[in-house]
Design a protein around this motif. Structure first.
Motif, PDB file in Angstrom:
ATOM      1  N   PHE A  91      14.680  -0.999  -3.474  1.00 48.15           N
ATOM      2  CA  PHE A  91      14.460  -2.152  -2.609  1.00 48.15           C
ATOM      3  C   PHE A  91      15.560  -3.190  -2.857  1.00 48.15           C
ATOM      4  O   PHE A  91      15.777  -3.613  -3.995  1.00 48.15           O
ATOM      5  CB  PHE A  91      13.100  -2.800  -2.897  1.00 48.15           C
ATOM      6  CG  PHE A  91      11.922  -1.907  -2.636  1.00 48.15           C
ATOM      7  CD1 PHE A  91      11.517  -1.619  -1.343  1.00 48.15           C
ATOM      8  CD2 PHE A  91      11.215  -1.347  -3.693  1.00 48.15           C
ATOM      9  CE1 PHE A  91      10.420  -0.802  -1.094  1.00 48.15           C
ATOM     10  CE2 PHE A  91      10.118  -0.519  -3.472  1.00 48.15           C
ATOM     11  CZ  PHE A  91       9.723  -0.248  -2.156  1.00 48.15           C
ATOM     12  N   ARG A 103      11.487 -10.577   0.486  1.00 52.30           N
ATOM     13  CA  ARG A 103      11.325  -9.544   1.508  1.00 52.30           C
ATOM     14  C   ARG A 103      12.247  -8.382   1.185  1.00 52.30           C
ATOM     15  O   ARG A 103      13.371  -8.580   0.713  1.00 52.30           O
ATOM     16  CB  ARG A 103      11.682 -10.119   2.893  1.00 52.30           C
ATOM     17  CG  ARG A 103      10.751 -11.216   3.373  1.00 52.30           C
ATOM     18  CD  ARG A 103      11.226 -11.826   4.668  1.00 52.30           C
ATOM     19  NE  ARG A 103      12.466 -12.575   4.507  1.00 52.30           N
ATOM     20  CZ  ARG A 103      13.635 -12.202   5.003  1.00 52.30           C
ATOM     21  NH1 ARG A 103      13.734 -11.076   5.677  1.00 52.30           N
ATOM     22  NH2 ARG A 103      14.715 -12.939   4.827  1.00 52.30           N
ATOM     23  N   SER A 104      11.783  -7.173   1.438  1.00 50.52           N
ATOM     24  CA  SER A 104      12.639  -6.000   1.205  1.00 50.52           C
ATOM     25  C   SER A 104      13.596  -5.855   2.383  1.00 50.52           C
ATOM     26  O   SER A 104      13.250  -5.302   3.419  1.00 50.52           O
ATOM     27  CB  SER A 104      11.800  -4.736   1.018  1.00 50.52           C
ATOM     28  OG  SER A 104      10.885  -4.582   2.077  1.00 50.52           O
ATOM     29  N   ASP A 105      14.792  -6.389   2.201  1.00 48.39           N
ATOM     30  CA  ASP A 105      15.801  -6.381   3.253  1.00 48.39           C
ATOM     31  C   ASP A 105      16.396  -4.989   3.427  1.00 48.39           C
ATOM     32  O   ASP A 105      16.877  -4.644   4.500  1.00 48.39           O
ATOM     33  CB  ASP A 105      16.894  -7.384   2.883  1.00 48.39           C
ATOM     34  CG  ASP A 105      17.463  -8.075   4.095  1.00 48.39           C
ATOM     35  OD1 ASP A 105      16.716  -8.292   5.058  1.00 48.39           O
ATOM     36  OD2 ASP A 105      18.669  -8.393   4.093  1.00 48.39           O
ATOM     37  N   ILE A 107      15.526  -0.820   2.345  1.00 47.67           N
ATOM     38  CA  ILE A 107      14.554   0.123   1.782  1.00 47.67           C
ATOM     39  C   ILE A 107      15.187   1.505   1.815  1.00 47.67           C
ATOM     40  O   ILE A 107      15.525   2.020   2.885  1.00 47.67           O
ATOM     41  CB  ILE A 107      13.239   0.148   2.587  1.00 47.67           C
ATOM     42  CG1 ILE A 107      12.675  -1.266   2.755  1.00 47.67           C
ATOM     43  CG2 ILE A 107      12.216   1.059   1.919  1.00 47.67           C
ATOM     44  CD1 ILE A 107      11.555  -1.357   3.775  1.00 47.67           C
ATOM     45  N   ARG A 126      13.287  -0.972   8.363  1.00 45.74           N
ATOM     46  CA  ARG A 126      12.319  -2.007   7.959  1.00 45.74           C
ATOM     47  C   ARG A 126      11.441  -2.477   9.119  1.00 45.74           C
ATOM     48  O   ARG A 126      10.365  -3.037   8.904  1.00 45.74           O
ATOM     49  CB  ARG A 126      13.045  -3.199   7.338  1.00 45.74           C
ATOM     50  CG  ARG A 126      14.019  -3.858   8.281  1.00 45.74           C
ATOM     51  CD  ARG A 126      14.732  -5.008   7.659  1.00 45.74           C
ATOM     52  NE  ARG A 126      15.528  -5.692   8.672  1.00 45.74           N
ATOM     53  CZ  ARG A 126      15.997  -6.912   8.539  1.00 45.74           C
ATOM     54  NH1 ARG A 126      15.742  -7.587   7.449  1.00 45.74           N
ATOM     55  NH2 ARG A 126      16.710  -7.459   9.491  1.00 45.74           N
ATOM     56  N   GLY A 141       8.990  -3.543   6.490  1.00 44.23           N
ATOM     57  CA  GLY A 141       9.619  -4.511   5.595  1.00 44.23           C
ATOM     58  C   GLY A 141       8.703  -5.618   5.115  1.00 44.23           C
ATOM     59  O   GLY A 141       8.997  -6.289   4.121  1.00 44.23           O
ATOM     60  N   THR A 245      21.653  -0.662   8.411  1.00 44.51           N
ATOM     61  CA  THR A 245      21.243   0.265   7.346  1.00 44.51           C
ATOM     62  C   THR A 245      22.403   1.169   6.936  1.00 44.51           C
ATOM     63  O   THR A 245      22.510   1.557   5.779  1.00 44.51           O
ATOM     64  CB  THR A 245      20.047   1.135   7.785  1.00 44.51           C
ATOM     65  OG1 THR A 245      20.399   1.927   8.917  1.00 44.51           O
ATOM     66  CG2 THR A 245      18.844   0.279   8.135  1.00 44.51           C
TER      67      THR A 245
END
Length: 341
Positions: A91, A103-105, A107, A126, A141, A245
């Motif tokens: 993460f 926040r998981s920007d 993954i 996300r 996300g 991503t």
């Protein structure tokens, strides 16, 4: 009377020399063995001290609490090499203070496949619309922000039919230090990315209290930590979150390549920079297993993919919010095939 079997003094001297010459190699072996043990002991002590600098996060371990079902295990057990595969959730967390969960920007699933000498990076979008325990249908996300790594792991296992038990989280500040410690990474900056790279680099530098050097031209170039993080955060350039991503995978795969190329003299300094910036539930023993798998296999091949795929997903606005809606059954099949086969 003289004994006919008595050995002469000369013969005795020869025997003594022979015994001494035979004993010498054994002494060398013993000394070398002691030195090796001392070095290994020192490395182990250093490793344990470094591990203690990690922020260890204890999370539940039962299948039910991690979102792992019997159906998942049945499906994964079909693949011949499933027991050799190591999967760790990564993460990239955007948080502005120590008090925030963040926040998981980014993954990703990091897959280490020692059978085929391969590392795989699988980005999970996300904005994917998933079922989050206690929160209904929402963006993937958001799970990390709602319940930290525990809820994020449960959400991913439950929706994508995975059996992942370990995670590692790093915030932007930590990633900057890691990238700088390996001497930066190379990336191909496109002409239409320059403005946004500098925008996000400026924002990242401001939050972290650092200075930065603006990028002035396009092309393949060396990025320092702040620039690389700024590059990975670009939005609204190219194909939206899909290319975002991709940039994140470019940065992470470049870091992994740098880490696998380090020699034993350089490694301690990088580990010291890395450890304090990571939250994880990986035990020291499991971390040794992961490291040993990578070193023994000599893994250099890094493959990348994104899930859900274009073929099995589409964007849709619901109650004024944009979601990536996807075919869960087909996506599960694709992801399992990619990771385990």
């Amino acid at each position: 009377m003289k004994s006919e079997n008595r050995e002469s003094p000369l013969e005795n001297k020869v025997d003594i020399k022979e015994k001494s010459s035979l004993a010498a190699p054994y002494k060398i072996i013993i000394i070398a063995g002691a030195l090796i043990m001392a070095v290994l002991t020192g490395l182990y002590i250093y490793y344990i001290k470094t591990y203690e600098e990690l922020e260890y996060i204890e999370i539940p371990e039962t299948d039910e609490e991690l979102g792992i079902t019997e159906e998942t295990e049945e499906v994964i057990n079909i693949f011949e090499n499933n027991k050799s595969i190591i999967n760790i959730l990564l993460f990239g967390v955007d948080k502005r203070s120590d008090e925030e969960t963040g926040r998981s920007d980014a993954i990703m699933i990091l897959t280490i496949d020692p059978v085929h000498n391969t590392i795989k990076l699988s980005s999970l979008m996300r904005d994917s619309r998933v079922s989050i325990k206690g929160y209904g249908e929402d963006k993937l996300g958001h799970a990390y922000a709602y319940g930290g790594p525990e809820l994020a792991i449960h959400t991913i296992n439950n929706n994508f039919r995975m059996n992942i038990r370990y995670f590692a989280s790093i915030n932007y500040g930590g990633l900057i230090h890691v990238i700088d410690s390996v001497g930066g990474i190379y990336a191909n900056i496109k002409e239409d990315e320059i403005e946004m790279v500098n925008k996000y680099t400026n924002d990242t530098a401001y939050v972290e209290g650092m200075s930065y050097t603006p990028i002035t031209e396009s092309g393949y170039q060396l990025l320092d930590g702040v620039q690389a993080v700024g590059y990975s955060r670009i939005r609204k350039v190219g194909d939206g979150d899909y290319e975002r991503t991709q940039r994140q995978r470019i940065v992470l795969s470049a870091v992994i390549r740098k880490l696998t190329d380090l020699n034993i003299v350089e490694l301690p300094g990088v580990i010291q920079d890395l450890a304090p910036n990571i939250q994880t539930n990986i035990t020291s023993n499991y971390m040794l297993k992961v490291g040993t798998s990578i070193l023994n296999a000599g893994i250099k091949d890094i493959r990348q993919a994104r899930f859900p795929s274009d073929e099995n997903s589409h964007g849709e606005i619901m109650n004024g919010i944009w979601y990536l809606v996807f075919d869960k059954l087909k996506t599960r099949e694709e992801l399992n095939e990619y990771i385990f086969n």
